[in-house]
Write an enzyme that holds these catalytic residues in place. Structure first.
Site, PDB file in Angstrom:
ATOM      1  N   SER A  12       0.987  -1.220   0.114  1.00  0.00           N
ATOM      2  CA  SER A  12       0.077  -0.087  -0.110  1.00  0.00           C
ATOM      3  C   SER A  12       0.900   1.181  -0.011  1.00  0.00           C
ATOM      4  O   SER A  12       1.728   1.536   1.034  1.00  0.00           O
ATOM      5  CB  SER A  12      -0.789   0.112   1.152  1.00  0.00           C
ATOM      6  OG  SER A  12      -1.286   1.351   1.358  1.00  0.00           O
ATOM      7  N   HIS A  37      -1.191  -1.321  -4.361  1.00  0.00           N
ATOM      8  CA  HIS A  37      -2.501  -0.881  -3.541  1.00  0.00           C
ATOM      9  C   HIS A  37      -2.580   0.714  -3.498  1.00  0.00           C
ATOM     10  O   HIS A  37      -1.566   1.075  -2.918  1.00  0.00           O
ATOM     11  CB  HIS A  37      -2.613  -1.702  -2.162  1.00  0.00           C
ATOM     12  CG  HIS A  37      -3.959  -1.558  -1.680  1.00  0.00           C
ATOM     13  ND1 HIS A  37      -4.986  -2.255  -1.881  1.00  0.00           N
ATOM     14  CD2 HIS A  37      -4.242  -0.738  -0.483  1.00  0.00           C
ATOM     15  CE1 HIS A  37      -5.932  -1.887  -1.239  1.00  0.00           C
ATOM     16  NE2 HIS A  37      -5.699  -1.025  -0.296  1.00  0.00           N
ATOM     17  N   ASP A  39      -4.598   3.711  -1.867  1.00  0.00           N
ATOM     18  CA  ASP A  39      -5.558   4.038  -0.762  1.00  0.00           C
ATOM     19  C   ASP A  39      -5.986   5.601  -1.302  1.00  0.00           C
ATOM     20  O   ASP A  39      -5.472   6.385  -1.063  1.00  0.00           O
ATOM     21  CB  ASP A  39      -5.320   3.753   0.322  1.00  0.00           C
ATOM     22  CG  ASP A  39      -5.170   2.533   0.630  1.00  0.00           C
ATOM     23  OD1 ASP A  39      -5.944   1.750   0.581  1.00  0.00           O
ATOM     24  OD2 ASP A  39      -3.981   2.179   1.399  1.00  0.00           O
ATOM     25  N   HIS A  70      -8.219   1.298  -3.860  1.00  0.00           N
ATOM     26  CA  HIS A  70      -9.303   1.183  -2.849  1.00  0.00           C
ATOM     27  C   HIS A  70      -9.934   2.495  -2.506  1.00  0.00           C
ATOM     28  O   HIS A  70      -9.295   3.282  -2.157  1.00  0.00           O
ATOM     29  CB  HIS A  70      -8.459   0.510  -1.510  1.00  0.00           C
ATOM     30  CG  HIS A  70      -9.407   0.486  -0.214  1.00  0.00           C
ATOM     31  ND1 HIS A  70      -8.442   0.031   0.762  1.00  0.00           N
ATOM     32  CD2 HIS A  70     -10.662   0.631  -0.222  1.00  0.00           C
ATOM     33  CE1 HIS A  70      -9.647   0.227   1.562  1.00  0.00           C
ATOM     34  NE2 HIS A  70     -10.857   0.438   1.216  1.00  0.00           N
ATOM     35  N   MET A  72     -12.024   4.641  -0.852  1.00  0.00           N
ATOM     36  CA  MET A  72     -12.630   5.181   0.603  1.00  0.00           C
ATOM     37  C   MET A  72     -13.402   6.687   0.581  1.00  0.00           C
ATOM     38  O   MET A  72     -12.737   7.402   1.108  1.00  0.00           O
ATOM     39  CB  MET A  72     -11.550   5.149   1.592  1.00  0.00           C
ATOM     40  CG  MET A  72     -11.205   3.657   1.976  1.00  0.00           C
ATOM     41  SD  MET A  72      -9.623   3.556   2.981  1.00  0.00           S
ATOM     42  CE  MET A  72      -8.475   3.472   1.762  1.00  0.00           C
ATOM     43  N   PHE A 147      -6.337   5.072   8.173  1.00  0.00           N
ATOM     44  CA  PHE A 147      -4.803   5.082   8.464  1.00  0.00           C
ATOM     45  C   PHE A 147      -4.105   3.769   8.297  1.00  0.00           C
ATOM     46  O   PHE A 147      -4.643   2.757   8.356  1.00  0.00           O
ATOM     47  CB  PHE A 147      -4.825   5.494   9.896  1.00  0.00           C
ATOM     48  CG  PHE A 147      -5.643   6.857  10.131  1.00  0.00           C
ATOM     49  CD1 PHE A 147      -5.013   8.125  10.081  1.00  0.00           C
ATOM     50  CD2 PHE A 147      -6.965   6.574  10.736  1.00  0.00           C
ATOM     51  CE1 PHE A 147      -5.868   9.021  10.263  1.00  0.00           C
ATOM     52  CE2 PHE A 147      -7.609   7.810  11.041  1.00  0.00           C
ATOM     53  CZ  PHE A 147      -7.153   8.949  10.806  1.00  0.00           C
ATOM     54  N   ASP A 183      -6.727  -6.565   4.194  1.00  0.00           N
ATOM     55  CA  ASP A 183      -6.092  -5.346   4.157  1.00  0.00           C
ATOM     56  C   ASP A 183      -6.229  -4.688   5.648  1.00  0.00           C
ATOM     57  O   ASP A 183      -7.169  -4.365   6.114  1.00  0.00           O
ATOM     58  CB  ASP A 183      -6.847  -4.165   3.268  1.00  0.00           C
ATOM     59  CG  ASP A 183      -6.367  -2.795   3.026  1.00  0.00           C
ATOM     60  OD1 ASP A 183      -5.266  -2.619   3.588  1.00  0.00           O
ATOM     61  OD2 ASP A 183      -7.053  -2.022   2.644  1.00  0.00           O
ATOM     62  N   GLY A 184      -4.852  -4.542   5.985  1.00  0.00           N
ATOM     63  CA  GLY A 184      -4.812  -3.887   7.461  1.00  0.00           C
ATOM     64  C   GLY A 184      -4.010  -4.714   8.451  1.00  0.00           C
ATOM     65  O   GLY A 184      -4.658  -5.862   8.579  1.00  0.00           O
ATOM     66  N   GLY A 205       1.059  -2.195   4.175  1.00  0.00           N
ATOM     67  CA  GLY A 205       1.508  -1.023   3.983  1.00  0.00           C
ATOM     68  C   GLY A 205       2.816  -0.593   4.705  1.00  0.00           C
ATOM     69  O   GLY A 205       3.963  -1.090   4.297  1.00  0.00           O
TER      70      GLY A 205
HETATM   71  C1  DX5 Z   1      -6.277   1.636   5.508  1.00  0.00           C
HETATM   72  C2  DX5 Z   1      -5.638   1.310   4.131  1.00  0.00           C
HETATM   73  C3  DX5 Z   1      -4.566   0.137   4.004  1.00  0.00           C
HETATM   74  C4  DX5 Z   1      -3.570   0.711   4.736  1.00  0.00           C
HETATM   75  C5  DX5 Z   1      -2.713  -0.683   5.384  1.00  0.00           C
HETATM   76  O1  DX5 Z   1      -7.281   2.387   5.613  1.00  0.00           O
HETATM   77  O2  DX5 Z   1      -6.991   0.921   3.558  1.00  0.00           O
HETATM   78  O3  DX5 Z   1      -4.563  -0.155   2.888  1.00  0.00           O
HETATM   79  O4  DX5 Z   1      -2.464   1.130   3.914  1.00  0.00           O
HETATM   80  O5  DX5 Z   1      -1.709  -0.185   6.016  1.00  0.00           O
HETATM   81  P1  DX5 Z   1      -1.152  -1.244   7.057  1.00  0.00           P
HETATM   82  O6  DX5 Z   1      -0.599  -2.359   6.397  1.00  0.00           O
HETATM   83  O7  DX5 Z   1      -0.161  -0.362   7.471  1.00  0.00           O
HETATM   84  O8  DX5 Z   1      -1.984  -1.672   8.139  1.00  0.00           O
HETATM   85 ZN    ZN Z   2      -6.566  -0.095   1.267  1.00  0.00          ZN
END
Ligand code: DX5
Ligand code: ZN
Length: 244
Positions: A12, A37, A39, A70, A72, A147, A183-184, A205
């Protein structure tokens, strides 16, 4: 228990160096990433603000790897043609953010992209019931969106198994392939269990961009995925105490 599709690793960009995004994309792909990815946050659906279609278009010439967008954002539809034009390959959105989920999924495919539906930790999987034929990807959030760097929510593993079951049953009835992405909070030390629960695409990420050696961390993630595959095969072995 089914054999899972090959695993895809999707770093990400949220945790990348925003001042050097083109180089970061090239570096993670050279290090073994499968997808990028991307965001997109709007400070409305989620409390953060990131990148839009112009950044996606600027990155497109830097890699041939699929860009996994992705969204949001709320509303969703106006951004679909913009991201398709910007070179996105996959576009996913949250059902709560679209007034007409079926229409938005069709819109994404009509623009030549693969369509994904995203499930927040508290969003029921039932949202996929009547749109299975319109899905190319299901994305399960294992943190609340907004985040990077949050901790993996453990009960997501059960939800992942349930989503895997729905997809496997759909495909057993002749339905199209649907990728199952998580994801996350995905890290080298928890990815084996996530793979064993049924994921075939893994967003990471902070785990990737937080390390100096992208090749090393992606290799560690793949090693964990192999362990998860071994756990699944072991669980699928017949129990000899019952068989004999
Ligand atoms: C959160 C994002 C994720 C985020 C994941 O809202 O959708 O893609 O970047 O980050 P990590 O891998 O650090 O949890
Ligand atoms: Zn994401």
């Amino acid at each position: 228990m089914t054999v899972l599709p090959p695993a895809r690793i999707a770093p990400s960009l949220l945790s990348a160096d925003f001042a050097r995004l083109g180089e970061e994309v090239a570096a993670v792909v050279a290090a073994g990433a499968d997808w990028i990815h991307f965001d997109v946050m709007d400070n409305h659906f989620v409390p953060n603000l990131t990148m839009g279609p112009m950044v996606c278009a600027a990155l497109r010439p830097h890699t041939q790897a699929p860009i996994d967008v992705h969204l949001m954002v709320e509303p969703v539809d106006a951004l679909v043609p913009a991201f398709a034009k910007a070179g996105a390959n996959i576009i996913s959105f949250h059902p709560e953010a679209s007034r007409h989920v079926d229409r938005t999924l069709a819109l994404i495919r009509d623009h030549g992209c693969q369509a994904g539906l995203v499930f927040n930790p508290a969003t029921p999987l039932d949202w996929m019931d009547h749109v299975m034929d319109r899905l190319d990807l299901v994305l399960l959030m294992s943190v609340n969106p907004g985040f990077g760097g949050q901790s993996f929510i453990p009960h997501t593993l059960q939800k992942l198994q349930q989503a895997r079951g729905r997809i496997d049953r759909w495909q057993a009835r002749g339905g199209q392939a649907i990728a199952l992405e998580i994801d996350g909070g995905v890290k080298p030390d928890n990815i084996a269990g996530i793979r064993a629960a049924g994921a075939d695409a893994f967003v990471a990420g902070s785990a990737v961009f937080g390390q100096p050696d992208y090749r090393r961390v992606i290799a560690d993630l793949r090693q964990g995925i192999a362990q998860g595959d071994a756990q699944r095969s072991a669980a699928a072995e017949p129990d000899e105490t019952i068989v004999s």
